[in-house]
Design a protein around this motif. Structure first.
Motif, PDB file in Angstrom:
ATOM      1  N   ALA A 175     -34.716  30.943 -35.461  1.00 54.94           N
ATOM      2  CA  ALA A 175     -33.174  30.749 -35.137  1.00 54.94           C
ATOM      3  C   ALA A 175     -32.282  31.974 -35.853  1.00 54.94           C
ATOM      4  O   ALA A 175     -31.676  32.283 -35.332  1.00 54.94           O
ATOM      5  N   LYS A 189     -23.292  32.567 -26.850  1.00 64.47           N
ATOM      6  CA  LYS A 189     -24.544  31.858 -27.061  1.00 64.47           C
ATOM      7  C   LYS A 189     -25.210  31.761 -28.263  1.00 64.47           C
ATOM      8  O   LYS A 189     -25.952  30.794 -28.473  1.00 64.47           O
ATOM      9  N   HIS A 195     -26.868  27.400 -32.856  1.00 64.90           N
ATOM     10  CA  HIS A 195     -26.961  27.644 -31.561  1.00 64.90           C
ATOM     11  C   HIS A 195     -28.387  28.200 -31.572  1.00 64.90           C
ATOM     12  O   HIS A 195     -29.077  27.880 -30.467  1.00 64.90           O
ATOM     13  N   TYR A 198     -31.074  25.592 -31.504  1.00 67.48           N
ATOM     14  CA  TYR A 198     -31.126  24.898 -30.078  1.00 67.48           C
ATOM     15  C   TYR A 198     -32.399  25.525 -29.390  1.00 67.48           C
ATOM     16  O   TYR A 198     -33.186  25.268 -28.736  1.00 67.48           O
ATOM     17  N   TRP A 199     -31.911  26.891 -29.109  1.00 67.05           N
ATOM     18  CA  TRP A 199     -32.925  27.832 -28.540  1.00 67.05           C
ATOM     19  C   TRP A 199     -34.402  27.828 -29.071  1.00 67.05           C
ATOM     20  O   TRP A 199     -35.472  27.658 -28.326  1.00 67.05           O
ATOM     21  N   ILE A 201     -35.718  25.183 -30.604  1.00 67.46           N
ATOM     22  CA  ILE A 201     -36.717  24.119 -30.202  1.00 67.46           C
ATOM     23  C   ILE A 201     -36.797  24.117 -29.009  1.00 67.46           C
ATOM     24  O   ILE A 201     -38.155  23.709 -28.734  1.00 67.46           O
ATOM     25  N   THR A 202     -36.034  24.397 -27.909  1.00 71.70           N
ATOM     26  CA  THR A 202     -36.668  24.201 -26.579  1.00 71.70           C
ATOM     27  C   THR A 202     -37.570  25.384 -26.447  1.00 71.70           C
ATOM     28  O   THR A 202     -38.605  25.192 -25.388  1.00 71.70           O
ATOM     29  N   TYR A 209     -35.268  25.669 -21.282  1.00 66.62           N
ATOM     30  CA  TYR A 209     -34.236  25.305 -20.347  1.00 66.62           C
ATOM     31  C   TYR A 209     -33.719  26.427 -19.456  1.00 66.62           C
ATOM     32  O   TYR A 209     -33.366  26.501 -18.354  1.00 66.62           O
TER      33      TYR A 209
END
Length: 427
Positions: A175, A189, A195, A198-199, A201-202, A209
């Motif tokens: 991250a 973004k 933020h 989040y990227w 983890i996905t 996503y």
């Protein structure tokens, strides 16, 4: 029936610790059905159309289920002072100690929805829905596999914590790098490291996503590396839990098998290592309900341990039922005489079989073991251990048929000199 006798009966049925195995099994199956049905109804009730059509009926069913779970919790608390580890604490302290055990807390959670509905009908709708779904954990009481999984996770908690720290470290590093690289290209973004987390983890979990993706060449390169690392990182806790679960199942099965073998009088004087060698000879056998395990007249050349289910031994004048944890056919390992009783599966059974030939091969390899077993066999024969059909005294006692040596001496006409039951005088 006295109150103490009623309490003992309740304890044996609720905790499945006594001879009332049929009642305990029926209660267990009923509660499992009730738990699963209750969870399904709690889920279906959230569908607006179903709630509008069957809302009142479902509410009555939920109230009935809640009343049963509450009664179960109260009864378990009532008999808590009969648990062997808790008896020494007295009636009050034993119940308090039982109430803080995990199983009792889960039972309380299962009973709480009824109390909330009765006393806080409007303010606790969300809590009631959550608590109803938490009744799922009540299945752990009746599922050895689920309990083994929980034990495996608890045993490997340090390893799981370590793997979680590694995963979190990789997520934080990815991250941070992505924030530093992509912030200039996509400030909306990748506005902060949060933020970027989040990227990360996905990406690490291989969900992807697609709503936040790198656009720079360096960002895409780092993203590809993080994707590949994700497979290995997710495999860490999965592998730890899987290996611990397999080890837990193996250990539990070994302990259960070892304890069943150690209970057999023929092997009770053996060392732990020798009992383990005998346990290795056991073969698994699955039998459907109603199937004949052995016929009258067959050569009795094997003994059986019941790991699950119940069998019926059809003796000439009565039927003896043996359940989980029992054994029968001990004398067959030494005598190998024709069977005088039919053995039928009263329910679906999981049996462990010890063949006389396999035991003989082991005794041929280990002279000391053979000597111990044969000495015990001779001692039992010399002591005048009588049998009723297929069963020795110890096997009768575990079935609840107490044919002790004193009782045999009091009624010698029931037993012939060769150890088999003779017909009673019709008069």
């Amino acid at each position: 029936m006295r109150s103490g006798d009623v309490k003992q009966v309740l304890y044996e049925v609720l905790e499945d610790t006594g001879g009332r195995r049929v009642a305990a099994r029926l209660l267990r199956q009923f509660l499992i059905f009730l738990i699963i049905s209750n969870i399904a109804l709690a889920v279906v009730e959230t569908v607006p159309e179903v709630h509008a059509f069957l809302g009142d009926h479902l509410k009555l069913v939920q109230l009935g289920c809640g009343a049963i779970f509450l009664a179960e919790y109260i009864l378990r608390l009532y008999v808590a002072d009969l648990h062997p580890p808790l008896r020494r604490f007295g009636p009050i302290r034993s119940r308090l100690r039982y109430a803080v055990q995990p199983d009792a807390i889960v039972d309380l959670i299962g009973a709480l929805p009824l109390l909330f509905v009765l006393f806080l009908p409007d303010q606790a709708v969300t809590i009631v829905v959550v608590l109803r779904l938490l009744r799922f954990f009540k299945l752990a009481r009746y599922s050895p596999a689920l309990r083994s999984l929980i034990s495996a996770v608890a045993a490997e908690r340090k390893a799981l914590l370590g793997s979680s720290m590694i995963i979190f470290g990789v997520v934080l590093l990815a991250a941070t790098l992505m924030y530093l690289i992509e912030n200039q290209h996509q400030p909306e973004k990748f506005r902060s490291i949060l933020h970027g987390i989040y990227w990360a983890i996905t990406t690490v979990t291989t969900v992807g996503y697609g709503d936040v993706v790198p656009v720079s060449n360096l960002g895409k390169m780092i993203g590809g590396v993080v994707m590949l690392m994700g497979y290995g990182l997710i495999a860490l806790p999965v592998g730890i839990i899987a290996s611990a679960f397999a080890r837990e199942i193996h250990s539990r099965d070994f302990v259960v098998t070892w304890s069943m073998v150690a209970r057999v009088p023929l092997f009770e004087d053996l060392k732990a290592t020798e009992i383990a060698e005998v346990a290795k000879l056991l073969q698994a056998l699955s039998v459907r309900k109603g199937a004949v395990i052995a016929h009258v007249g067959d050569v009795a050349d094997r003994m059986y341990f019941i790991s699950d289910g119940e069998v019926a031994i059809k003796l000439p004048h009565e039927t003896v039922y043996l359940g989980q944890g029992s054994f029968f056919g001990e004398l067959a390992l030494i005598n190998q005489t024709p069977r005088t009783a039919a053995i039928i599966a009263d329910t679906d059974c999981q049996l462990l079989v010890l063949e006389a030939g396999a035991l003989k091969h082991l005794m041929d390899r280990d002279a000391a073991l053979a000597k111990k077993i044969m000495e015990e066999a001779r001692a039992r024969a010399f002591a005048g251990k009588k049998v009723l059909g297929e069963l020795a005294e110890e096997e009768l006692q575990q079935a609840g048929v107490f044919a002790s040596a004193d009782e045999i001496r009091e009624e010698p006409e029931l037993f012939a000199d060769d150890g088999r039951e003779t017909e009673k005088d019709p008069a």
